[in-house]
Design a protein around this motif. Structure first.
Motif, short mmCIF file in Angstrom:
data_model
loop_
_atom_site.label_atom_id
_atom_site.label_comp_id
_atom_site.label_asym_id
_atom_site.label_seq_id
_atom_site.Cartn_x
_atom_site.Cartn_y
_atom_site.Cartn_z
N LEU A 33 0.69 -1.26 -0.14
CA LEU A 33 0.03 0.08 -0.13
C LEU A 33 0.90 1.16 -0.03
O LEU A 33 1.84 1.44 0.95
N THR A 34 0.94 1.86 -1.18
CA THR A 34 1.78 2.99 -1.08
C THR A 34 1.11 4.29 -2.06
O THR A 34 0.23 4.19 -2.66
N LEU A 35 1.90 5.32 -1.82
CA LEU A 35 1.48 6.45 -2.84
C LEU A 35 2.46 6.60 -4.12
O LEU A 35 2.18 7.47 -4.93
N PHE A 36 3.29 5.80 -4.00
CA PHE A 36 4.32 5.71 -5.16
C PHE A 36 4.55 4.27 -5.70
O PHE A 36 5.47 3.75 -5.78
N ALA A 62 1.38 -3.57 -6.34
CA ALA A 62 1.53 -2.23 -5.47
C ALA A 62 0.12 -1.65 -5.84
O ALA A 62 -0.45 -1.33 -6.90
N VAL A 63 -0.33 -1.19 -4.53
CA VAL A 63 -1.91 -0.61 -4.61
C VAL A 63 -1.78 0.96 -4.01
O VAL A 63 -0.84 1.23 -3.19
N ASN A 64 -2.18 1.73 -5.11
CA ASN A 64 -1.97 3.10 -4.87
C ASN A 64 -3.23 3.62 -3.90
O ASN A 64 -4.30 3.64 -4.26
N ILE A 65 -2.70 4.08 -2.87
CA ILE A 65 -3.55 4.57 -1.81
C ILE A 65 -4.45 5.68 -2.33
O ILE A 65 -5.73 5.71 -1.83
N ARG A 66 -3.83 6.54 -3.16
CA ARG A 66 -4.64 7.53 -3.78
C ARG A 66 -5.85 6.78 -4.61
O ARG A 66 -6.95 7.90 -4.63
N ASP A 67 -5.83 5.93 -5.08
CA ASP A 67 -7.03 5.40 -5.70
C ASP A 67 -8.18 5.23 -4.61
O ASP A 67 -9.35 5.05 -5.20
N TYR A 68 -7.89 5.39 -3.49
CA TYR A 68 -9.00 4.95 -2.54
C TYR A 68 -9.37 6.40 -1.65
O TYR A 68 -10.02 6.36 -0.75
N ASN A 71 -12.43 12.14 -1.32
CA ASN A 71 -12.92 13.62 -1.51
C ASN A 71 -12.57 13.55 -3.14
O ASN A 71 -11.82 13.07 -3.64
N LYS A 72 -13.16 14.78 -3.54
CA LYS A 72 -13.27 14.94 -5.01
C LYS A 72 -11.83 15.56 -5.44
O LYS A 72 -11.61 15.58 -6.42
N TYR A 73 -11.18 16.05 -4.67
CA TYR A 73 -9.70 16.37 -4.94
C TYR A 73 -8.62 15.25 -4.86
O TYR A 73 -7.58 15.43 -5.48
N GLY A 74 -9.10 14.03 -4.38
CA GLY A 74 -8.02 13.10 -4.38
C GLY A 74 -7.00 13.20 -3.45
O GLY A 74 -5.94 12.31 -3.69
N SER A 75 -7.09 13.96 -2.56
CA SER A 75 -6.02 14.26 -1.41
C SER A 75 -6.06 13.04 -0.22
O SER A 75 -7.07 12.73 -0.30
N VAL A 76 -5.07 12.61 0.12
CA VAL A 76 -5.07 11.59 0.91
C VAL A 76 -4.26 11.97 2.32
O VAL A 76 -4.09 11.26 3.06
N ASP A 77 -4.14 13.13 2.42
CA ASP A 77 -3.43 13.92 3.63
C ASP A 77 -4.12 15.08 4.32
O ASP A 77 -4.98 15.75 3.31
N ASP A 78 -3.77 15.27 5.56
CA ASP A 78 -4.40 16.81 5.98
C ASP A 78 -3.59 17.08 7.02
O ASP A 78 -2.74 16.54 7.59
#
Ligand code: ADE
Length: 221
Positions: A33-36, A62-68, A71-78
């Motif tokens: 599980l990765t962003l890269f 390799a599973v792209n966490i961003r695919d999950y 929100n509409k911006y595709g962001s995965v951090d805050d």
């Protein structure tokens, strides 16, 4: 491997043979599980691990966490609660990515390894233990960390590859997968070499030499 059985039935001697084939079909399935994802695939689809994947004794997903991202911006951090520098990876995309992998695999309670400098230090002994699993899930963190709640929910092992801080979990995950891979049956050409090699048996190997017998005045002893 052959196995013979024999018995007498009404005076007739019966003999039969079982053939056991070593199954080289996906002896180990890595799920990262990765962003890269490309970093993982580029790193492991080459050399010995790449050959083992082609042979079918290893698989790497390799599973792209961003695919999950939800929100509409595709962001995965805050931003972190309580302030502080940097961003924190959100719980939900990681949780969903992990559930998706778990749904697809046959191992009922797979080990989920979170790479972090605070984890237990990786060792050859740990690699041997992990090489006996059929599926391993690696969670690669980034930014300033990962929301603790998802770690509590999914992670079984927190592992560090050494006492230093990298920018993310991808390189540590690759180090672990490379080490574990060479212990998986069928990955090395000669299975025995994994068993007898120096580090595995905690002995120091002899220095190695090859031709020419003399190089810049230095002879092979
Ligand atoms: N992430 C950042 N640094 C790390 C380390 N040393 N080991 C594992 N994961 C890490």
């Amino acid at each position: 491997m052959c196995f013979h059985c024999a018995c007498m039935v009404e005076g007739i001697f019966l003999i039969w043979t079982y053939n056991f084939m070593i199954d080289e079909e996906n002896n180990m399935n890595f799920h990262v599980l990765t962003l890269f994802p490309q970093m993982i695939l580029d790193g492991l689809n080459t050399s010995i691990t790449g050959r083992a994947i082609k042979k079918g004794c290893l698989s790497i997903e390799a599973v792209n966490i961003r695919d999950y991202a939800t929100n509409k911006y595709g962001s995965v951090d805050d931003y972190p609660y309580g302030g502080g520098a940097g961003m924190v990876m959100q719980a939900e995309p990681i949780y969903l990515a992990c559930q998706d992998v778990m749904k697809r695999i046959s191992t009922p309670h797979p080990r989920v390894i979170y790479l972090s400098p605070q984890g237990k230090t990786f060792s050859q002994k740990m690699a041997v233990e992990l090489s006996k699993e059929e599926d391993l899930i690696f969670l690669c963190g980034h930014y300033e960390g990962v929301d603790e709640r998802v770690l509590e929910m999914i992670v079984t092992d927190e592992v560090s590859i050494g006492d230093y801080v990298l920018t993310g979990g991808e390189l540590p995950a690759m180090v672990m997968m490379d080490t574990i891979s060479r212990l998986v049956p069928g990955v090395l050409n000669n299975d025995d070499s994994a068993v007898f090699e120096s580090f595995h048996s905690n002995l120091l190997e002899y220095p190695q030499y090859t031709r020419p017998a003399e190089f810049m005045g230095r002879k092979v002893p």
